[in-house]
Design a protein around this motif. Structure first.
Motif, short mmCIF file in Angstrom:
data_model
loop_
_atom_site.label_atom_id
_atom_site.label_comp_id
_atom_site.label_asym_id
_atom_site.label_seq_id
_atom_site.Cartn_x
_atom_site.Cartn_y
_atom_site.Cartn_z
N LYS A 1 -40.47 4.90 57.21
CA LYS A 1 -39.60 5.37 56.13
C LYS A 1 -39.46 4.33 55.02
N ILE A 2 -38.98 4.77 53.87
CA ILE A 2 -38.56 3.85 52.83
C ILE A 2 -37.47 2.96 53.41
N GLN A 3 -37.53 1.68 53.12
CA GLN A 3 -36.50 0.75 53.59
C GLN A 3 -35.49 0.48 52.47
N PRO A 4 -34.23 0.17 52.81
CA PRO A 4 -33.24 -0.11 51.78
C PRO A 4 -33.69 -1.18 50.79
N GLU A 5 -34.38 -2.21 51.29
CA GLU A 5 -34.82 -3.28 50.39
C GLU A 5 -35.88 -2.79 49.40
N ASP A 6 -36.60 -1.71 49.75
CA ASP A 6 -37.56 -1.14 48.80
C ASP A 6 -36.83 -0.55 47.60
#
Length: 230
Positions: A195-200
Motif C-alpha cells: 500500500k501507499i505509506q504515510p511517508e509517501d
C-alpha cells in the motif's frame, strides 16, 4: 518560521505530514480528539510542534485551535485538512448517528477549518490541502456515507480553489487509494507493504509546496504502484 496546521495528526498520514514539515523547518500545530494521543504526538515531533485537542465537527473548538496556532506561530502557511472517519455498511443498516459522524467530520469539518484559517492563509499567500480519497470518485457497496463525504469534499475543494485563488491561496485535493494507516481501527502490518505509506504522502506534500508559485496541481490522484493480484 513558516507554519502549518494539520488536523487528525496524532498518527498515520497526518502525523507523517507533520513530521516531514517539522523536518523542513516548519512550526506545526497538530490536532486530534484524544488529548493523550495529541500530546504524545506533539512531544515526538519536538519543540516546534503544538498539540491541540480539537474535534473538527465543533466550530468553537476549531476556532480555538486556530487561535492557539496564531498565538504560537503568528501566521499560517499551510492548512492540511486530514481528519476523517469511516462508517461502513448497507445503507438500510446505517444509523443516522453514523451518517452524521462521517459527513460532519469529513466534509463539514473541512469547511470549518478552511473558514477559520482563510484570513491567515491570505496574509501569507498560503496553501490548503484536503485529504480526500479515490472513494470520492469510485463508489462501492457499503460506502454510502463515506462515498458521499468524499464526493462532497472533492466538489467543495474544487469550489474553494476558485474562491481562494484570487486571494493568492493555492488549493489541492489529494486523492489516495489504499494507504497503510490506522484508519477504521486497522493496525498496519507487513501485509500492508504494497500500500501507499504515510511517508509517501508526506513527501508528496513537500513536493506540492515546492512547485513554482505560478503552477497549481489542483487534483492529485495517488495509487499503489503494484496492488496484489486477485
Amino acid at each position: 518560521m513558516k507554519s502549518a496546521f494539520v488536523t487528525g495528526a496524532s498518527k498515520g498520514i497526518g502525523f507523517a505530514v507533520a513530521q516531514a514539515l517539522v523536518g523542513e523547518g516548519y512550526g506545526v500545530t497538530i490536532t486530534a480528539r484524544n488529548e493523550q494521543e495529541v500530546r504524545d504526538a506533539a512531544a515526538r515531533l519536538g519543540e516546534n510542534a503544538l498539540g491541540v485537542v480539537c474535534d473538527v465537527r465543533d466550530e468553537a473548538a476549531v476556532e480555538a485551535a486556530v487561535r492557539a496556532h496564531e498565538e504560537r506561530f503568528r501566521g499560517m502557511d499551510l492548512l492540511f485538512a486530514n481528519a476523517g472517519v469511516g462508517k461502513f455498511g448497507p445503507v438500510q443498516d446505517l444509523s443516522v448517528e453514523d451518517w452524521r459522524a462521517v459527513i460532519d467530520t469529513n466534509l463539514t469539518g473541512v469547511f470549518l477549518c478552511v473558514r477559520a484559517c482563510t484570513r491567515l492563509l491570505a496574509a501569507s499567500r498560503g496553501y490548503v490541502m484536503t485529504l480526500s480519497s479515490l472513494a470520492g470518485k469510485n463508489p462501492f457497496a457499503g460506502g454510502a456515507a463515506y462515498n458521499a463525504s468524499k464526493f462532497g469534499l472533492n466538489g467543495f475543494t474544487e469550489a474553494i480553489m476558485l474562491d481562494l485563488r484570487p486571494l493568492g491561496i493555492k488549493v489541492t485535493q489529494i486523492m489516495p487509494g489504499s494507504v497503510a494507516t490506522h484508519f477504521n481501527d486497522h493496525t498496519p502490518s507487513e501485509a500492508d507493504a504494497w500500500k501507499i505509506q504515510p511517508e509517501d504522502l508526506a513527501r508528496l506534500t513537500l513536493d506540492l509546496l515546492r512547485m513554482p508559485e505560478r503552477t497549481l496541481p489542483s487534483r492529485v490522484e495517488v495509487r499503489p504502484a503494484q496492488p496484489p493480484r486477485r
